[in-house]
Scaffold this motif. Sequence first.
Motif, PDB file in Angstrom:
ATOM      1  N   MET A  75       0.825  -1.205   0.000  1.00  0.00           N
ATOM      2  CA  MET A  75       0.000   0.000   0.000  1.00  0.00           C
ATOM      3  C   MET A  75       0.862   1.259   0.000  1.00  0.00           C
ATOM      4  O   MET A  75       0.570   2.227  -0.707  1.00  0.00           O
ATOM      5  N   MET A  76       1.942   1.232   0.789  1.00  0.00           N
ATOM      6  CA  MET A  76       2.842   2.383   0.842  1.00  0.00           C
ATOM      7  C   MET A  76       3.425   2.641  -0.549  1.00  0.00           C
ATOM      8  O   MET A  76       3.467   3.787  -1.019  1.00  0.00           O
ATOM      9  N   ALA A  77       3.879   1.571  -1.203  1.00  0.00           N
ATOM     10  CA  ALA A  77       4.470   1.707  -2.537  1.00  0.00           C
ATOM     11  C   ALA A  77       3.432   2.225  -3.534  1.00  0.00           C
ATOM     12  O   ALA A  77       3.720   3.121  -4.341  1.00  0.00           O
ATOM     13  N   THR A  78       2.226   1.703  -3.478  1.00  0.00           N
ATOM     14  CA  THR A  78       1.179   2.145  -4.411  1.00  0.00           C
ATOM     15  C   THR A  78       0.841   3.614  -4.186  1.00  0.00           C
ATOM     16  O   THR A  78       0.702   4.384  -5.142  1.00  0.00           O
ATOM     17  N   ALA A  79       0.718   4.016  -2.911  1.00  0.00           N
ATOM     18  CA  ALA A  79       0.343   5.400  -2.604  1.00  0.00           C
ATOM     19  C   ALA A  79       1.421   6.363  -3.093  1.00  0.00           C
ATOM     20  O   ALA A  79       1.117   7.388  -3.710  1.00  0.00           O
ATOM     21  N   LEU A  80       2.707   6.024  -2.834  1.00  0.00           N
ATOM     22  CA  LEU A  80       3.782   6.962  -3.153  1.00  0.00           C
ATOM     23  C   LEU A  80       4.181   6.920  -4.623  1.00  0.00           C
ATOM     24  O   LEU A  80       4.540   7.939  -5.206  1.00  0.00           O
ATOM     25  N   LEU A  81       4.130   5.739  -5.248  1.00  0.00           N
ATOM     26  CA  LEU A  81       4.644   5.616  -6.619  1.00  0.00           C
ATOM     27  C   LEU A  81       3.556   5.698  -7.685  1.00  0.00           C
ATOM     28  O   LEU A  81       3.857   5.939  -8.854  1.00  0.00           O
ATOM     29  N   GLU A  82       2.301   5.493  -7.308  1.00  0.00           N
ATOM     30  CA  GLU A  82       1.219   5.574  -8.303  1.00  0.00           C
ATOM     31  C   GLU A  82       0.201   6.661  -7.970  1.00  0.00           C
ATOM     32  O   GLU A  82      -0.051   7.545  -8.780  1.00  0.00           O
ATOM     33  N   MET A  83      -0.382   6.577  -6.791  1.00  0.00           N
ATOM     34  CA  MET A  83      -1.502   7.473  -6.483  1.00  0.00           C
ATOM     35  C   MET A  83      -1.048   8.925  -6.362  1.00  0.00           C
ATOM     36  O   MET A  83      -1.698   9.829  -6.880  1.00  0.00           O
ATOM     37  N   PHE A  84       0.067   9.142  -5.677  1.00  0.00           N
ATOM     38  CA  PHE A  84       0.546  10.516  -5.489  1.00  0.00           C
ATOM     39  C   PHE A  84       0.950  11.167  -6.825  1.00  0.00           C
ATOM     40  O   PHE A  84       0.435  12.230  -7.168  1.00  0.00           O
ATOM     41  N   PRO A  85       1.834  10.533  -7.623  1.00  0.00           N
ATOM     42  CA  PRO A  85       2.203  11.152  -8.903  1.00  0.00           C
ATOM     43  C   PRO A  85       1.019  11.324  -9.851  1.00  0.00           C
ATOM     44  O   PRO A  85       0.911  12.337 -10.552  1.00  0.00           O
ATOM     45  N   GLU A  86       0.111  10.346  -9.839  1.00  0.00           N
ATOM     46  CA  GLU A  86      -1.060  10.408 -10.720  1.00  0.00           C
ATOM     47  C   GLU A  86      -1.966  11.568 -10.280  1.00  0.00           C
ATOM     48  O   GLU A  86      -2.495  12.306 -11.104  1.00  0.00           O
ATOM     49  N   GLY A  87      -2.102  11.737  -8.978  1.00  0.00           N
ATOM     50  CA  GLY A  87      -2.879  12.855  -8.440  1.00  0.00           C
ATOM     51  C   GLY A  87      -2.238  14.192  -8.805  1.00  0.00           C
ATOM     52  O   GLY A  87      -2.932  15.154  -9.153  1.00  0.00           O
TER      53      GLY A  87
END
Length: 231
Positions: free
Chosen positions: A34-46
Amino acid sequence: MAAFANVFGGLLLVRADWEKRYLRYFIALGAGFMMATALLEMFPEGMRLAPRLAPVLVLAGYCAIHLLEHTISAHFHFGEETHRHEFMAAHKGYSVLAGLAVHALFDGVAIGSGFVLSRWLGVLIFFAIFLHKVPEGFTVASVMLASGRSRRVAFRAAVALAGATMLGVLVILLAPGLVTAGLPLSAGVAIYVAATDLVPEVNREPGIRMALVFFAGVAIFLLVRAALPAV
Ligand SMILES: [Zn+2]
Ligand SMILES: [Zn+2]
């Protein structure tokens, strides 16, 4: 499926005797992924969707869950609730349920937002959320039992979290335009859940094994991400 995992977690608690240690491995694996998804996908995509507003929304999501899970209800942590003395006032169980329900709503918003943007982003976020849903249902059921509620009420609390998750998905699917705010907000929630809810449970376990499972969660994310076609 993520919502059903909530219900399954609740069932695990109110049903059979089993080795509860395995749930901790789920928590550790889920925290890393979850940490990896939030920082590497969700944050940059946002950031891509709303360059100026996204960082503020990430922080707002983080703060909102801190307020609802750990300020309004003074005692909350993932895993089995064994501190019955903390729940002498029965309403405390419901304040934990309310905080977790808002968190679960954003679990749904996260999954919905992912699928609005691309199928693979949706799949990645789904896995990131899914991994902590069984422990989440287990946790809420256990809190309700500790606050003196029946097994039936404890199970219903897990069903309520499932409902909140479905609602979050529905909101985004019915109003896809909300993804601009929904994705960064739920990224903040996901960072909170991974780093502040799940990792302390991982750290409570003595020895290095459990901590290594966290890194395995990160590694599995990187492998899955590398195997997927470009988003
Ligand atoms: Zn406790
Ligand atoms: Zn959750």
